[in-house]
Design an enzyme around this catalytic site. Structure first.
Site, PDB file in Angstrom:
ATOM      1  N   THR A 263      73.743  -5.689  25.549  1.00  0.00           N
ATOM      2  CA  THR A 263      73.893  -6.137  26.935  1.00  0.00           C
ATOM      3  C   THR A 263      72.503  -6.401  27.519  1.00  0.00           C
ATOM      4  O   THR A 263      71.524  -6.519  26.776  1.00  0.00           O
ATOM      5  CB  THR A 263      74.724  -5.132  27.759  1.00  0.00           C
ATOM      6  OG1 THR A 263      74.987  -5.690  29.056  1.00  0.00           O
ATOM      7  CG2 THR A 263      74.030  -3.779  27.928  1.00  0.00           C
ATOM      8  N   ASN A 264      72.399  -6.526  28.818  1.00  0.00           N
ATOM      9  CA  ASN A 264      71.100  -6.809  29.444  1.00  0.00           C
ATOM     10  C   ASN A 264      70.996  -6.054  30.765  1.00  0.00           C
ATOM     11  O   ASN A 264      71.904  -5.311  31.141  1.00  0.00           O
ATOM     12  CB  ASN A 264      70.928  -8.327  29.625  1.00  0.00           C
ATOM     13  CG  ASN A 264      72.067  -8.915  30.430  1.00  0.00           C
ATOM     14  OD1 ASN A 264      72.267  -8.566  31.584  1.00  0.00           O
ATOM     15  ND2 ASN A 264      72.855  -9.802  29.812  1.00  0.00           N
TER      16      ASN A 264
END
Ligand code: CTP
Length: 400
Positions: A209-210
């Site tokens: 994810t980020n």
């Protein structure tokens, strides 16, 4: 301020949750609204009118026949000047009176005399709420255009768990702002907004994810709602408070976000891609948890689909460009490549704005490449600046 020049009547009736209405009154006042509180006699047994007059800096009206009322024919003055009436908490008794037109106190008289939209947030025991008499009364009010907020599920005063808790202040506030903005510059426009960082699974436990929090997308969704738009929020950020009055579709991966966005492509007039969509995902997802027995582990990644570039829609497309260098040049390139009407560029290396915080410093670039650099603003303020441009694009757009 968002609600300056708005006049709100906040009706408070006799429920243990009446104290929570002080927070609603306070927040509406802080947003710039004039808040005129009306309390029923039983509400004053639960909480003092002084609490409301202190936060609103206005007298509280309780008795329709009182000699010292500061307003001329108070129920008519309050009814005619209100932009919206919100009753929170609303007891079964007040709901029944409103459904049948009984006017035995200043609150019920004011509601009967108003042409303003009315929202009510019921709060009561679960059996009282589920009783068909209350349900019929609520249905009748809904048919007449009243907006019902909640109630919420949870622990009740009786100690029982069930439906009947007063909805959270943020929902009461959200619906009140939505009603106030119904005739705004985005009235009845369908706007789709994406928010949050997508999550690409590696195995049942891990994912890629980020750092995106989703806050910018949520600020846009609430701001569009409060300008009259019908908003759909396609979101991975389910840990944020889910705003009221917005259709929320929960997704995880870039692929799910693409499908959810494409499904709405025909009906949406504006697509704002505030989400940080993964550009790569694991080529295959392990069905079992990957064990640490390997010395090294190589993940093979493949491209995800670019949603903005591949969406089949004639809608106005707005993108975001998260850049760490050559911010304006890179954003301009994305604007052209993805055929966007606007792009919002931000420098993700700045410490005081962007990921996870409530502030953003952006530049908005339009279809002709013109750049408007904005100072450090709250994400809500940035949202309104973007929506000003969206509203202008909608009005100047040639019909299909
Ligand atoms: N975007 C998208 N689909 C993707 C990736 C990005 O629709 N698979 C959208 C984002 O939501 C954003 C815009 O495209 O509105 C630009 O995203 P950004 O991450 O800044 O750039 P990318 O196009 O992914 O390019 P790069 O990562 O190489 O900078």
């Amino acid at each position: 301020m968002q609600l300056s020049n708005k006049i709100i009547v906040l009706g408070v009736t006799g429920s243990i949750s009446a104290y929570k209405a002080v927070d609603v009154a306070s927040q509406l006042t802080q947003l710039g609204a004039e808040v005129n509180v009306i309390m029923t006699a039983s509400a004053t047994k639960f909480i003092s009118p002084l609490s409301f007059s202190t936060v609103t800096k206005k007298p509280v009206t309780i008795d329709i026949l009182a000699q010292d009322n500061q307003l001329f024919i108070p129920h008519i003055t309050l009814a005619q000047t209100a932009d919206v009436i919100t009753i929170a908490p609303a007891t079964a008794n007040t709901i029944a009176k409103l459904a049948t037109g009984i006017c035995d106190n200043i609150l019920t008289c004011t509601v009967l005399a108003t042409k303003a939209p009315v929202a009510i947030a019921p709060a009561m025991n679960v059996n009282m709420y589920e009783n068909s008499i209350t349900q019929n009364n609520l249905a009748k009010l809904q048919e007449r255009g009243f907006v019902i907020i909640g109630p919420a599920l949870g622990k009740l005063a009786s100690g029982k768990r069930g439906l009947g808790r007063l909805s959270p202040s943020q929902d009461i506030l959200g619906i009140t702002c939505q009603l106030l903005g119904k005739q705004g510059d985005l009235a009845n426009r369908h706007i789709t907004i994406t928010a949050g960082g997508t999550r690409e699974p590696i195995d049942p436990v891990r994912l890629i994810t980020n750092r995106a929090s989703g806050k910018m997308g949520y600020a846009l969704a609430e701001a569009a709602r409060d300008r009259g738009a019908n908003v759909t929020l396609i979101s991975t950020a389910t840990y944020l408070n889910q705003p009221a009055g917005i259709n929320i579709i929960e997704v995880e991966t870039a692929q799910e976000m693409y499908h959810a966005t494409q499904k709405l492509a025909d009906q949406t007039e504006v697509l704002i891609m505030a989400a940080a969509v993964a550009d790569y995902r694991p080529t295959s997802v392990s069905a079992d948890k990957i064990k640490k027995s390997h010395n090294t582990l190589t993940l093979e990644l493949e491209h995800t689909q670019d949603i903005l570039s591949n969406i089949e829609s004639r809608c106005i497309k707005v993108g975001f460009a998260a850049e760490s260098s050559n911010v304006i040049e890179n954003a301009r390139q994305k604007l052209q490549e993805k055929h966007l009407a606007l792009i919002v560029a931000n420098d993700i290396t700045a410490k005081d704005s962007g990921f996870g915080i409530d502030y953003n410093r952006v530049a908005i670039i339009d279809g002709e490449g013109k750049v408007e650099k904005l100072p450090l603003l709250t994400k809500k303020e940035v949202a309104d600046k973007i929506l000003n441009k969206v509203a202008a694009l909608i009005t100047t757009r040639k019909p299909k």
